[in-house]
Design a protein around this motif. Structure first.
Motif, short mmCIF file in Angstrom:
data_model
loop_
_atom_site.label_atom_id
_atom_site.label_comp_id
_atom_site.label_asym_id
_atom_site.label_seq_id
_atom_site.Cartn_x
_atom_site.Cartn_y
_atom_site.Cartn_z
N LEU A 11 0.83 -1.21 0.00
CA LEU A 11 0.00 0.00 0.00
C LEU A 11 0.86 1.26 0.00
N GLU A 12 1.93 1.24 0.77
CA GLU A 12 2.83 2.39 0.80
C GLU A 12 3.49 2.60 -0.57
N PHE A 13 3.91 1.50 -1.21
CA PHE A 13 4.49 1.63 -2.55
C PHE A 13 3.44 2.16 -3.54
N ALA A 14 2.22 1.66 -3.45
CA ALA A 14 1.15 2.11 -4.34
C ALA A 14 0.94 3.62 -4.20
N ALA A 15 0.97 4.12 -2.97
CA ALA A 15 0.81 5.57 -2.75
C ALA A 15 2.00 6.34 -3.31
N TRP A 72 -8.01 4.09 -5.38
CA TRP A 72 -7.78 4.65 -4.04
C TRP A 72 -8.97 5.43 -3.52
N THR A 73 -9.68 6.08 -4.42
CA THR A 73 -10.76 6.98 -3.99
C THR A 73 -12.16 6.38 -4.19
N LEU A 74 -12.22 5.12 -4.59
CA LEU A 74 -13.51 4.47 -4.80
C LEU A 74 -14.12 4.04 -3.48
N MET A 136 -11.50 0.95 4.08
CA MET A 136 -11.30 1.83 2.92
C MET A 136 -11.07 3.28 3.35
N GLY A 137 -11.59 3.65 4.50
CA GLY A 137 -11.38 4.99 5.02
C GLY A 137 -9.94 5.30 5.34
N ARG A 138 -9.10 4.28 5.41
CA ARG A 138 -7.66 4.48 5.65
C ARG A 138 -6.93 4.92 4.38
N LEU A 139 -7.58 4.76 3.23
CA LEU A 139 -7.00 5.22 1.96
C LEU A 139 -7.46 6.66 1.78
N ARG A 140 -6.55 7.59 1.82
CA ARG A 140 -6.93 9.00 1.87
C ARG A 140 -6.25 9.83 0.79
N VAL A 141 -6.90 10.97 0.53
CA VAL A 141 -6.32 12.04 -0.29
C VAL A 141 -5.95 13.14 0.68
N ILE A 150 -1.92 11.10 -2.29
CA ILE A 150 -2.69 10.06 -1.59
C ILE A 150 -1.78 9.38 -0.58
N PHE A 151 -2.38 8.76 0.42
CA PHE A 151 -1.61 8.04 1.42
C PHE A 151 -2.48 7.01 2.11
#
Length: 183
Positions: A11-15, A72-74, A136-141, A150-151
């Motif tokens: 997830l960190e790499f994806a961000a 990430w934002t879905l 999913m709320g942990r995926l943020r803009v 994003i993070f």
């Protein structure tokens, strides 16, 4: 611990990958505009397996970046559809592996698969955990006015609002100056 270590790493790499986009990068330019940019990204973020460092691979990684940023934002249900599509298109077959000092963790593509496919599948596997845990709320803009970074919020209480300390400090300074001006 919120997620398994390999999930957090993916997830960190994806961000980091998503934040190389011109709209989100700290430099303000596309940090994956060249093969050298891809080389720099991978030098700071270890990714195992085959890497070609050619224009075709760069184009595919840029496409993977756009897909990851979009997921990430879905919402949770929409993310399920996107994640399933990424796995299906790669014909992913999960398996456990150990390598490079990492304990048992999941992979779902052959190490010789194209880099962009491996990136998408690693992100999809990590997103599965996020979806299954209803996090999913942990995926943020980023909440900074002028940032689209994003993070993944891995803080204990889930209160992180900014992609970097720099954005947080900048927004705190803006708020301070506004309070000072109104006083």
């Amino acid at each position: 611990m919120l997620f398994a270590p390999d999930t957090e790493e993916a997830l960190e790499f994806a961000a980091v990958l998503a934040n190389t986009d011109a709209g989100a990068s700290k430099s303000g330019s596309d940090e994956l505009a060249t093969v050298d940019g891809l080389r720099r990204l991978l030098s700071g973020n270890v990714f195992t397996g085959r890497v070609d460092f050619d224009q075709a691979e760069l184009d595919e990684v840029r496409e993977a970046r756009a897909q990851i940023r979009a997921v990430w934002t879905l919402g949770r249900d929409e993310a399920v559809e996107a994640v399933n599509r990424m796995l299906r298109e790669a014909r992913a077959v999960p398996y456990l592996t150990r390598h490079d000092g990492s304990d048992w963790h999941l992979h779902a593509t052959d190490p010789d698969a194209p880099l962009a496919e491996r990136i998408r599948v690693e992100a999809a596997l990590a997103l599965i955990d996020v979806i299954r845990m209803n996090e999913m709320g942990r995926l943020r803009v980023c909440a900074a006015d002028d940032c689209t970074g994003i993070f993944i919020d891995l803080s204990r209480n889930g209160s992180k609002r900014f992609c970097t300390v720099r954005c947080g400090n900048r927004m705190n300074m803006v708020a301070f100056r506004a309070r000072k001006a109104s006083a």
